[in-house]
Design a protein around this motif. Structure first.
Motif, PDB file in Angstrom:
ATOM      1  N   ASP A 190       0.831  -1.209   0.000  1.00 42.44           N
ATOM      2  CA  ASP A 190       0.000   0.000   0.000  1.00 42.44           C
ATOM      3  C   ASP A 190       0.866   1.258   0.000  1.00 42.44           C
ATOM      4  OD1 ASP A 190      -2.686  -0.275  -0.355  1.00 42.44           O
ATOM      5  OD2 ASP A 190      -3.183  -0.505   1.757  1.00 42.44           O
ATOM      6  N   TYR A 191       1.894   1.272   0.819  1.00 43.43           N
ATOM      7  CA  TYR A 191       2.760   2.446   0.879  1.00 43.43           C
ATOM      8  C   TYR A 191       3.547   2.628  -0.422  1.00 43.43           C
ATOM      9  CZ  TYR A 191       2.144   4.101   5.672  1.00 43.43           C
ATOM     10  OH  TYR A 191       1.626   4.670   6.820  1.00 43.43           O
ATOM     11  N   LYS A 195       1.429   5.438  -1.328  1.00 44.86           N
ATOM     12  CA  LYS A 195       2.112   6.319  -0.385  1.00 44.86           C
ATOM     13  C   LYS A 195       1.384   6.419   0.959  1.00 44.86           C
ATOM     14  CE  LYS A 195       4.709   7.221  -3.926  1.00 44.86           C
ATOM     15  NZ  LYS A 195       5.957   6.448  -4.126  1.00 44.86           N
ATOM     16  N   ARG A 196       0.422   5.540   1.186  1.00 44.16           N
ATOM     17  CA  ARG A 196      -0.316   5.533   2.452  1.00 44.16           C
ATOM     18  C   ARG A 196      -1.042   4.197   2.572  1.00 44.16           C
ATOM     19  NH1 ARG A 196      -5.725   6.398   1.250  1.00 44.16           N
ATOM     20  NH2 ARG A 196      -6.153   7.254  -0.829  1.00 44.16           N
ATOM     21  N   LEU A 197      -1.504   3.890   3.773  1.00 46.76           N
ATOM     22  CA  LEU A 197      -2.299   2.694   3.966  1.00 46.76           C
ATOM     23  C   LEU A 197      -3.660   2.892   3.307  1.00 46.76           C
ATOM     24  CD1 LEU A 197      -1.509   1.909   7.714  1.00 46.76           C
ATOM     25  CD2 LEU A 197      -0.553   0.796   5.697  1.00 46.76           C
ATOM     26  N   ARG A 235       2.252   6.555  10.882  1.00 47.77           N
ATOM     27  CA  ARG A 235       2.577   7.947  10.572  1.00 47.77           C
ATOM     28  C   ARG A 235       2.405   8.879  11.783  1.00 47.77           C
ATOM     29  NH1 ARG A 235       3.827   9.608   5.586  1.00 47.77           N
ATOM     30  NH2 ARG A 235       3.450   8.208   3.837  1.00 47.77           N
ATOM     31  N   VAL A 370       8.343   5.605   8.763  1.00 52.78           N
ATOM     32  CA  VAL A 370       7.177   4.751   8.525  1.00 52.78           C
ATOM     33  C   VAL A 370       7.595   3.291   8.437  1.00 52.78           C
ATOM     34  CG1 VAL A 370       5.402   4.145   6.829  1.00 52.78           C
ATOM     35  CG2 VAL A 370       5.808   6.536   7.401  1.00 52.78           C
ATOM     36  N   TYR A 371       8.662   3.047   7.687  1.00 48.48           N
ATOM     37  CA  TYR A 371       9.149   1.676   7.530  1.00 48.48           C
ATOM     38  C   TYR A 371       9.564   1.082   8.866  1.00 48.48           C
ATOM     39  CZ  TYR A 371      11.996  -2.260   5.947  1.00 48.48           C
ATOM     40  OH  TYR A 371      12.525  -3.523   5.765  1.00 48.48           O
ATOM     41  N   VAL A 416       9.033   5.856  -0.705  1.00 50.23           N
ATOM     42  CA  VAL A 416       8.004   6.376   0.192  1.00 50.23           C
ATOM     43  C   VAL A 416       8.587   7.437   1.103  1.00 50.23           C
ATOM     44  CG1 VAL A 416       6.305   5.778   1.962  1.00 50.23           C
ATOM     45  CG2 VAL A 416       6.846   4.148   0.156  1.00 50.23           C
TER      46      VAL A 416
END
Length: 421
Positions: A190-191, A195-197, A235, A370-371, A416
């Motif tokens: 998704d990321y 670039k987001r869930l 995030r 984020v990762y 990302v």
């Protein structure tokens, strides 16, 4: 003239796109072929009607292991600390098996199944990350959805084992842990894609939760919910500050000591907790986690008699369990660290801890916040269950290999943004 040049440019772009699409499809098919043997459903082992498939899967797994070794050599694979520690642990376990006159077949199969996923992830490059994630989601997701669908369509089961209805997966925690990877891979995809869930993560979280509830694994359910919550907050600034893999590992050690050594459950409202989880968790007297404390005591006693390198791969790790009326010998320590201690002694525990710590360090050093949180969620899920189950299999190694991969970390960081919400 200009029209001709524009047409040629358009054709060139279409050709490049077609080549890229074709290359991606080939990569996805390759990873599907490689991953399937590591996610063999229990029906293959347990249903006599399809017994020939067991030999096919065994041969398939051997072929894949050989392919991954060749791939590692051909690509001049990186000897990262995680891989070195894992290899040393496997060598020690094999030596202990030979000296302890253990199970040679288990020695070979376990060595191959634990080393191969690490070699696979170690040789992933940036272009292969997305195809790998898609392939992994297809393989695991298909089995998960199929299990849920078959339970609704065939409530009496496909076959019966020990008088119990069975479908394609077994009840309990073993295949529930596939969902830890499914949620992690869906978050990664998704990321990388949005670039987001988004929809992929949300849908697979719901499907995974439904499966784990269906398979009735309380530990896996708690671990899965913890993973989903952590990743869902990936995030959040506060979560990014405190959710690290190293902290998760430290908390696991504290939790292990409290549960296995201090027996903290004896001081908690154990029966009420058991009722909430829908479990009868008492055997004889006291809080025993469905008899696990008896198994742990037996294994700890065995380790104390051969503390350095253990006994290798044996049929039983716990013996003379007089507390159980139906079984006296048990093949699983129901605890990752005690299983490792029995197999390869305290030295084996040190080596495997070295592998886990090295993976945590690499994950926490990633520049993408984020990762770091996503990996932390995965690590939390597997380490939590490691206190109550022997989680040492290819799925745990696959998870740790992702955490330990600098290439995966770099690929995610380049694709990302690591910003905060």
């Amino acid at each position: 003239m200009n029209e001709t040049a524009a047409l040629l440019d358009e054709l060139s772009v279409k050709k490049a796109h077609a080549e890229k699409t074709g290359s991606t499809k080939k990569a996805i098919l390759f990873f599907v072929f490689v991953l399937v043997p590591f996610f063999r459903p229990s029906i293959v082992n347990d249903w006599p009607a399809i017994a020939p498939l067991k030999s096919i899967f065994a041969g398939w797994l051997l072929l894949v292991c050989l392919m991954l070794v060749f791939r590692f050599i051909a690509r001049n694979g990186r000897l990262e600390p995680f891989l070195v520690f894992l290899f040393l642990y496997l060598v020690l376990a094999d030596v202990a098996t030979l000296f302890g006159n253990g199970l040679k077949y288990d020695m070979l199969t376990n060595s191959a199944m634990l080393l191969a996923p690490a070699l696979l992830v170690t040789t992933l490059d940036k272009k292969e990350l997305r195809p790998f994630l898609i392939a992994a989601i297809w393989v695991i997701g298909t089995l998960v959805v199929l299990e849920l669908a078959l339970r609704m369509v065939l409530p009496s089961g496909i076959y019966r084992l020990g008088g119990t209805a069975r479908w394609i997966l077994e009840g309990g925690s073993a295949q529930s842990r596939w969902c830890f990877l499914l949620v992690f891979f869906s978050a990664m995809l998704d990321y990388l894609t949005r670039k987001r869930l988004g929809v992929i993560f949300t849908a697979l979280c719901m499907i995974s939760t439904a499966l784990v509830i269906t398979l009735a694994s309380a530990t896996s359910m708690i671990a899965l919910l913890a993973e989903i919550i952590i990743i869902g907050l990936s995030r959040n600034k506060m979560v990014q500050k405190y959710a690290t893999s190293k902290k998760a590992f430290i908390l696991m050690i504290v939790f292990f000591v409290l549960v296995v050594n201090v027996r903290i459950a004896d001081y908690l409202p154990y029966e009420q907790i058991a009722a909430v989880l829908g479990k009868d968790l008492t055997y004889s007297q006291g809080a025993t986690f469905t008899g696990r404390t008896y198994i742990w005591d037996s294994v700890i006693g065995s380790i104390s008699e051969s503390p350095v390198i253990g006994y290798g791969y044996q049929q039983f790790v716990a013996t003379d369990l007089w507390q159980f009326s139906y079984i006296q010998d048990y093949g699983s320590a129901h605890n990752l660290w005690l299983q490792i201690g029995f197999t390869a002694g305290l030295l084996g525990i040190v080596l495997f801890m070295g592998a886990v710590i090295s993976a945590c360090i690499v994950a926490d050093e990633c520049s993408n916040k984020v990762y770091r949180v996503i990996v932390c969620g995965l690590i939390v899920a597997f380490l939590l269950t490691s206190v109550f189950e022997n989680t040492l299999n290819s799925h745990l190694i696959l998870a740790l290999s992702f955490a330990a991969s600098q290439e995966v970390s770099k690929a995610f960081s380049l694709s990302v943004s690591g910003g905060c919400a």
